[in-house]
Write an enzyme that holds these catalytic residues in place. Structure first.
Site, mmCIF file in Angstrom:
data_model
loop_
_atom_site.group_PDB
_atom_site.id
_atom_site.type_symbol
_atom_site.label_atom_id
_atom_site.label_comp_id
_atom_site.label_asym_id
_atom_site.label_seq_id
_atom_site.Cartn_x
_atom_site.Cartn_y
_atom_site.Cartn_z
ATOM 1 C CG HIS A 18 -4.569 0.064 0.913
ATOM 2 N ND1 HIS A 18 -5.728 0.652 -0.156
ATOM 3 C CD2 HIS A 18 -4.194 -0.985 0.075
ATOM 4 C CE1 HIS A 18 -5.659 -0.688 -0.675
ATOM 5 N NE2 HIS A 18 -5.578 -2.013 -0.836
ATOM 6 C CG HIS A 20 -3.579 -6.373 -0.202
ATOM 7 N ND1 HIS A 20 -4.825 -6.887 -0.507
ATOM 8 C CD2 HIS A 20 -3.652 -4.970 -0.876
ATOM 9 C CE1 HIS A 20 -5.842 -5.953 -0.697
ATOM 10 N NE2 HIS A 20 -4.971 -4.604 -1.620
ATOM 11 C CE LYS A 104 -10.991 -1.587 0.768
ATOM 12 N NZ LYS A 104 -9.506 -1.659 -0.354
ATOM 13 C CG HIS A 141 -11.370 -1.103 -4.938
ATOM 14 N ND1 HIS A 141 -10.390 -1.853 -4.810
ATOM 15 C CD2 HIS A 141 -12.183 -0.659 -6.278
ATOM 16 C CE1 HIS A 141 -9.800 -1.846 -6.227
ATOM 17 N NE2 HIS A 141 -10.704 -1.025 -6.961
ATOM 18 C CG HIS A 179 -6.308 1.602 -4.955
ATOM 19 N ND1 HIS A 179 -7.677 2.061 -5.436
ATOM 20 C CD2 HIS A 179 -6.565 0.770 -4.460
ATOM 21 C CE1 HIS A 179 -8.387 0.880 -4.469
ATOM 22 N NE2 HIS A 179 -7.857 0.423 -4.395
ATOM 23 C CG ASP A 252 -3.601 -1.274 -3.334
ATOM 24 O OD1 ASP A 252 -3.243 -2.629 -2.510
ATOM 25 O OD2 ASP A 252 -4.378 -1.011 -4.877
HETATM 26 O O1 DOR Z 1 -4.489 -4.140 -7.296
HETATM 27 C C1 DOR Z 1 -4.737 -5.030 -6.397
HETATM 28 N N1 DOR Z 1 -4.600 -5.870 -5.458
HETATM 29 N N2 DOR Z 1 -5.776 -3.812 -6.048
HETATM 30 C C2 DOR Z 1 -7.169 -4.715 -5.547
HETATM 31 O O2 DOR Z 1 -7.457 -3.606 -5.294
HETATM 32 C C3 DOR Z 1 -6.793 -5.888 -4.374
HETATM 33 C C4 DOR Z 1 -5.526 -6.045 -4.963
HETATM 34 C C5 DOR Z 1 -4.968 -7.655 -4.272
HETATM 35 O O3 DOR Z 1 -5.947 -8.242 -3.357
HETATM 36 O O4 DOR Z 1 -4.515 -8.275 -5.139
HETATM 37 ZN ZN ZN Z 2 -5.718 -2.919 -2.058
#
Ligand code: DOR
Ligand code: ZN
Length: 351
Positions: A18, A20, A104, A141, A179, A252
């Protein structure tokens, strides 16, 4: 040698289930941080606009590949963002062609860039049924978004009100609860013999809600789902070090620039890509569970996704504290690297 005396550990190269990466300048700044230690990662699709179609996923994957350091062998595993308009045939084709590894699900409004997420679960049932048929996992999520549900209860309520009914309706769907932050989620996964697994982040193994709020607010520890009480953190550590194949690493890691985090309404996300493996080694070492680190970070994830573990290995070595940069520069400002609050003695070498 007892587990406490281990000073060197070679394990299969880890994956991040997971992650970003964002796009553009941010992508170029943060991707090397993950590619340095990790073999593969499940890439979150919450861009603006979100990655909804197979075509968009191919274009995003191309941009990621173009941003990789030369000689990197890192492989991005793409996901599609589920909307109430998602076409099941597009999803199935993306899976069959190796474009998308998973779908997702963001409940609408749950977190960063989730406005196009799902409000009415009946509207996506035909997509979920198609995914169950073809064996494509759904990454979830797991938080309700109702204003009347306390933010610290949103995961537990999601399990009862959304996930249990959904899994009853589509029992063959392979679900990853992402998460997880609560004992409730750990128990639910443990009590479910089939088609359910969970990822655990680095930061949720280290911080509880006091870290965010005591002695002044710490925006860099604010993420979603928000960290809970200490008993929940302990439950997460127990799950991670248990070797149970249903729990694996999904960092995450969610980069936001300091200007975006340090304001009256700051963004949610902890950026852990840079130092995750050193942090995890510290957590597992403190628990006397280093021999279980490989299962959590390198074996259980690929097993659930039906993939082979990475062929390469990494070696973790214990010594003097390792220093990592405190922030990663981007043209829009620095991205602060997660501060675990303790020294990191484990250095990481990719073999
Ligand atoms: O803390 C987070 N940041 N939780 C999420 O689910 C998304 C993520 C983000 O994309 O910044
Ligand atoms: Zn995330």
């Amino acid at each position: 040698m007892t587990d406490k005396n281990i000073t060197s550990l070679t394990i299969r190269q880890p994956d991040d289930w997971h992650l970003h990466l964002r796009d553009g300048d941010m992508l170029r700044a943060v991707l090397p941080e993950t590619a340095r230690h990790f073999g593969r990662a499940i890439i979150m699709p919450n861009l603006i606009p979100p990655v909804v179609t197979a075509e968009q996923a191919v274009a995003y994957r191309d941009r990621i590949m173009a941003a990789l350091p030369q000689d990197s062998t890192f492989i991005p595993l793409m996901t599609l963002y589920l909307t109430e308009e998602t076409d099941p045939d597009d999803v199935a084709a993306a899976h069959a062609e190796g474009i998308a590894t998973a779908v997702k699900l963001y409940p609408a409004g749950a977190t960063t860039n989730s406005a196009s997420g799902v409000s009415d679960f009946n509207k996506v049932r035909h997509v979920l049924e198609k995914m169950a048929e073809i064996g494509m996992p759904l990454c979830v999520h797991g938080e309700v978004t109702n204003a009347d549900v306390d933010i610290f209860d949103r995961e537990a309520v999601f399990i009862d009100k959304v996930l249990k009914p959904l899994r009853k309706k589509v029992p063959d769907l392979k679900v990853v609860m992402e998460h997880i932050t609560t004992q409730d989620a750990v128990d639910y996964v443990r009590d479910t013999p089939k088609n359910l697994a969970a990822t655990i982040t680095t930061h949720h193994l280290i911080i509880n809600r006091n870290h965010i709020l005591v002695g002044g607010i710490k925006p860099h520890y604010y993420c979603l789902p928000v960290a809970k009480r200490e008993l929940h953190r302990v439950a997460l550590v127990q799950a991670a070090i248990s070797g149970d194949k249903r729990f694996f690493l999904g960092t995450d890691s969610a980069p936001h620039t300091d200007p975006a985090k340090l304001q009256a309404c700051g963004c949610a996300g902890c950026f852990t890509a840079t130092n995750t493996m050193s942090c995890l080694a510290e957590v597992f070492d403190a628990a006397g569970a280093l021999p279980k680190l490989e299962a959590f970070s390198s074996l259980n994830g690929p097993r659930y996704y039906g993939l082979e573990p990475n062929a390469r290995t990494i070696t973790l070595t214990k010594g003097e504290p390792v220093s990592y940069p405190s922030a990663i520069p981007t043209p829009d400002g620095p991205v602060t690297v997660f501060n675990p609050g303790f020294d990191l003695h484990w250095s990481v070498q990719t073999n």
